[in-house]
Design a protein around this motif. Structure first.
Motif, mmCIF file in Angstrom:
data_model
loop_
_atom_site.group_PDB
_atom_site.id
_atom_site.type_symbol
_atom_site.label_atom_id
_atom_site.label_comp_id
_atom_site.label_asym_id
_atom_site.label_seq_id
_atom_site.Cartn_x
_atom_site.Cartn_y
_atom_site.Cartn_z
ATOM 1 N N LYS A 124 22.393 -47.064 23.059
ATOM 2 C CA LYS A 124 22.683 -46.841 21.640
ATOM 3 C C LYS A 124 21.399 -46.631 20.872
ATOM 4 C CE LYS A 124 27.132 -48.629 20.417
ATOM 5 N NZ LYS A 124 27.844 -49.889 20.412
ATOM 6 N N GLU A 125 21.281 -45.468 20.272
ATOM 7 C CA GLU A 125 20.090 -45.162 19.483
ATOM 8 C C GLU A 125 20.522 -44.345 18.293
ATOM 9 O OE1 GLU A 125 17.713 -42.992 22.243
ATOM 10 O OE2 GLU A 125 16.266 -44.601 22.435
ATOM 11 N N GLY A 126 19.710 -44.349 17.245
ATOM 12 C CA GLY A 126 20.016 -43.507 16.090
ATOM 13 C C GLY A 126 19.936 -42.040 16.487
ATOM 14 N N ILE A 127 20.661 -41.194 15.756
ATOM 15 C CA ILE A 127 20.666 -39.758 16.048
ATOM 16 C C ILE A 127 19.250 -39.207 15.979
ATOM 17 C CG2 ILE A 127 21.432 -37.491 15.238
ATOM 18 C CD1 ILE A 127 23.929 -38.796 14.191
ATOM 19 N N PHE A 128 18.535 -39.643 14.932
ATOM 20 C CA PHE A 128 17.191 -39.135 14.709
ATOM 21 C C PHE A 128 16.272 -39.524 15.861
ATOM 22 C CE2 PHE A 128 12.894 -39.750 13.021
ATOM 23 C CZ PHE A 128 12.637 -38.424 12.684
ATOM 24 N N HIS A 129 16.366 -40.787 16.248
ATOM 25 C CA HIS A 129 15.524 -41.299 17.333
ATOM 26 C C HIS A 129 15.812 -40.533 18.619
ATOM 27 C CE1 HIS A 129 13.171 -44.719 19.064
ATOM 28 N NE2 HIS A 129 13.729 -44.254 20.164
ATOM 29 N N LYS A 130 17.092 -40.309 18.867
ATOM 30 C CA LYS A 130 17.507 -39.611 20.080
ATOM 31 C C LYS A 130 16.939 -38.189 20.096
ATOM 32 C CE LYS A 130 21.489 -40.556 22.628
ATOM 33 N NZ LYS A 130 22.749 -41.216 22.419
ATOM 34 N N ALA A 131 17.071 -37.494 18.944
ATOM 35 C CA ALA A 131 16.606 -36.107 18.864
ATOM 36 C C ALA A 131 15.091 -36.061 19.047
ATOM 37 C CB ALA A 131 16.997 -35.499 17.529
ATOM 38 N N ALA A 132 14.384 -36.980 18.375
ATOM 39 C CA ALA A 132 12.925 -36.992 18.455
ATOM 40 C C ALA A 132 12.486 -37.284 19.882
ATOM 41 C CB ALA A 132 12.355 -38.036 17.502
ATOM 42 N N ALA A 133 13.142 -38.256 20.516
ATOM 43 C CA ALA A 133 12.781 -38.600 21.892
ATOM 44 C C ALA A 133 13.052 -37.410 22.805
ATOM 45 C CB ALA A 133 13.563 -39.820 22.361
ATOM 46 N N GLY A 134 14.186 -36.731 22.577
ATOM 47 C CA GLY A 134 14.540 -35.572 23.396
ATOM 48 C C GLY A 134 13.487 -34.490 23.285
ATOM 49 N N LEU A 135 13.077 -34.216 22.052
ATOM 50 C CA LEU A 135 12.068 -33.183 21.796
ATOM 51 C C LEU A 135 10.748 -33.567 22.454
ATOM 52 C CD1 LEU A 135 11.576 -30.547 20.174
ATOM 53 C CD2 LEU A 135 10.596 -31.979 18.393
ATOM 54 N N PHE A 136 10.361 -34.825 22.266
ATOM 55 C CA PHE A 136 9.109 -35.325 22.840
ATOM 56 C C PHE A 136 9.106 -35.132 24.354
ATOM 57 C CE2 PHE A 136 7.090 -39.189 24.775
ATOM 58 C CZ PHE A 136 5.793 -38.723 24.679
ATOM 59 N N TYR A 137 10.192 -35.536 25.005
ATOM 60 C CA TYR A 137 10.209 -35.448 26.466
ATOM 61 C C TYR A 137 10.244 -34.008 26.943
ATOM 62 C CZ TYR A 137 10.314 -40.406 26.752
ATOM 63 O OH TYR A 137 9.963 -41.710 26.642
ATOM 64 N N ASP A 138 10.915 -33.136 26.178
ATOM 65 C CA ASP A 138 10.928 -31.732 26.554
ATOM 66 C C ASP A 138 9.527 -31.152 26.503
ATOM 67 O OD1 ASP A 138 13.502 -31.561 27.156
ATOM 68 O OD2 ASP A 138 14.154 -30.511 25.342
ATOM 69 N N ILE A 139 8.826 -31.422 25.403
ATOM 70 C CA ILE A 139 7.467 -30.892 25.249
ATOM 71 C C ILE A 139 6.550 -31.484 26.323
ATOM 72 C CG2 ILE A 139 5.463 -30.781 23.713
ATOM 73 C CD1 ILE A 139 7.406 -30.743 21.370
ATOM 74 N N MET A 140 6.643 -32.799 26.487
ATOM 75 C CA MET A 140 5.803 -33.467 27.490
ATOM 76 C C MET A 140 6.052 -32.898 28.876
ATOM 77 S SD MET A 140 3.656 -35.594 26.431
ATOM 78 C CE MET A 140 3.232 -36.571 27.870
ATOM 79 N N SER A 141 7.329 -32.685 29.213
ATOM 80 C CA SER A 141 7.653 -32.177 30.544
ATOM 81 C C SER A 141 7.008 -30.825 30.763
ATOM 82 C CB SER A 141 9.169 -32.044 30.715
ATOM 83 O OG SER A 141 9.786 -33.269 30.410
ATOM 84 N N LYS A 142 7.018 -29.986 29.725
ATOM 85 C CA LYS A 142 6.406 -28.662 29.842
ATOM 86 C C LYS A 142 4.896 -28.797 29.965
ATOM 87 C CE LYS A 142 9.886 -25.741 28.917
ATOM 88 N NZ LYS A 142 10.862 -26.429 28.058
ATOM 89 N N LEU A 143 4.311 -29.657 29.126
ATOM 90 C CA LEU A 143 2.858 -29.790 29.102
ATOM 91 C C LEU A 143 2.318 -30.336 30.412
ATOM 92 C CD1 LEU A 143 1.993 -31.269 25.586
ATOM 93 C CD2 LEU A 143 1.505 -28.996 26.441
#
Ligand code: UDP
Ligand code: MG
Length: 309
Positions: A124-143
């Motif tokens: 259970k996480e806030g929508i915002f937290h979830k979206a930010a974490a998702g974006l972070f991991y996507d960018i990190m995975s690419k980098l």
């Protein structure tokens, strides 16, 4: 012997329950173990609780920092105090289900040197937290070219891996990605993120943002190359525009052209500032590493851990 490393920051309500839960699970495995609580400069009574638990339970040991150094530092302090043949890192709020530990140990006995806990859901996480974490991991995975999406700090490592990690000289670490970086025989184990038992998450928006930027720059120099790329594009663009302007000038139909000038100044100014910012960030990181300050400062430990630091 297996060392369980538990970074704890303002977790006074959780220490006792976590210690009891882990003791119960570890006793059932028949494995010798130690519970290493690392108090990361908590402002509440976390360390008192750790001391209390350690006086009743010989398996429980505590390390206390002189101030808050962050979870990464706490993990590394735990690793360096650990005397086990394997170490498991898990959160103090039991969001990393400890029932997984016996399975991790089983895989370790089968010969795996790293067992990654992989989130099958983020809990259970806030929508915002979830979206930010998702974006972070996507960018990190690419980098960093490692699939970070489902990784977590919950993992088991063999002694070999722990020693390699402890010998890394860098100060700004990103534990989650480092275990991928060091390699070794790795396997995954899925788990459902549990709800936090007591208290609230210790991450604020700014601390998460800082974490994201630091980790991206500690694992990738791509942002620096983006600077070069942006610079090249804008130089090509300005050459084309310069030629066009000159042609118009010689044909004597030079337009008033102010909008172009303003746009260009803004654009180029923006690129330059962005680039300087990125470079500045890396210089700051170099500066921090060059200073060679310790990752953390231990102010005290429980009696059963004397001499570890
Ligand atoms: N933690 C820490 N130092 C910090 C922040 C957090 O040692 O500066 C610990 C915290 O006590 C917990 C773990 O790191 O055991 C994960 O923190 P939290 O549960 O707040 O993060 P979340 O689960 O929300 O990602
Ligand atoms: Mg948590």
């Amino acid at each position: 012997m297996v060392s369980l490393i538990i970074p704890s920051y303002n977790e006074e309500e959780n220490i006792k329950i976590t210690a009891d839960t882990l003791t119960k699970i570890m006793d059932e495995t028949g494995e010798d173990y130690e519970l290493l609580f690392v108090n990361d400069g908590s402002k509440d009574g976390t360390y008192e609780k750790i001391r209390e638990v350690s006086s009743e339970n010989p398996h429980a040991k505590g390390i206390s920092f002189s101030r808050n150094f962050g979870k990464e530092a706490a993990i590394f302090a735990g690793l360096s105090a650990a005397s086990g043949d394997a170490a498991v890192v898990l959160d103090c709020d039991l969001q990393h289900p400890p029932t997984l530990i016996p399975d991790m140990l089983k895989l370790w006995h089968e010969g795996y040197e790293v067992v990654e806990g992989v989130k099958s859901s983020r809990g259970k996480e806030g929508i915002f937290h979830k979206a930010a974490a998702g974006l972070f991991y996507d960018i990190m995975s690419k980098l960093i070219k490692i699939d970070m999406r489902a990784t977590s700090d919950y993992k088991l490592m063999d002694r070999k891996v722990v020693d390699v990690l402890l010998n890394l000289t860098e100060r700004n670490t990103f534990f989650r990605a480092l275990t991928f970086w060091v390699g070794f025989k790795t396997t995954k184990l899925e788990y459902e993120v549990q709800e936090r038992m007591h208290g609230t998450t210790k991450w604020s928006f700014t601390s998460l943002l800082k974490y994201a930027i630091n980790n991206a720059t500690s694992f990738s120099t791509l942002p620096l190359q983006i600077v070069t790329f942006l610079g090249t594009i804008s130089i090509i663009g300005s050459v084309i525009l310069a030629v066009q302007t000159l042609i118009k000038y010689f044909r004597k139909d030079a337009a008033p052209g102010f909008p172009t000038v303003i746009l260009l100044i803004l654009l180029i100014g923006g690129f330059i500032m962005l680039s300087l910012g990125i470079i500045g960030h890396y210089i700051a990181r170099i500066y921090e590493e060059v200073k060679g300050r310790p990752r953390y400062i231990v102010s005290e430990t429980t009696d059963n851990l004397k001499g570890a630091f």
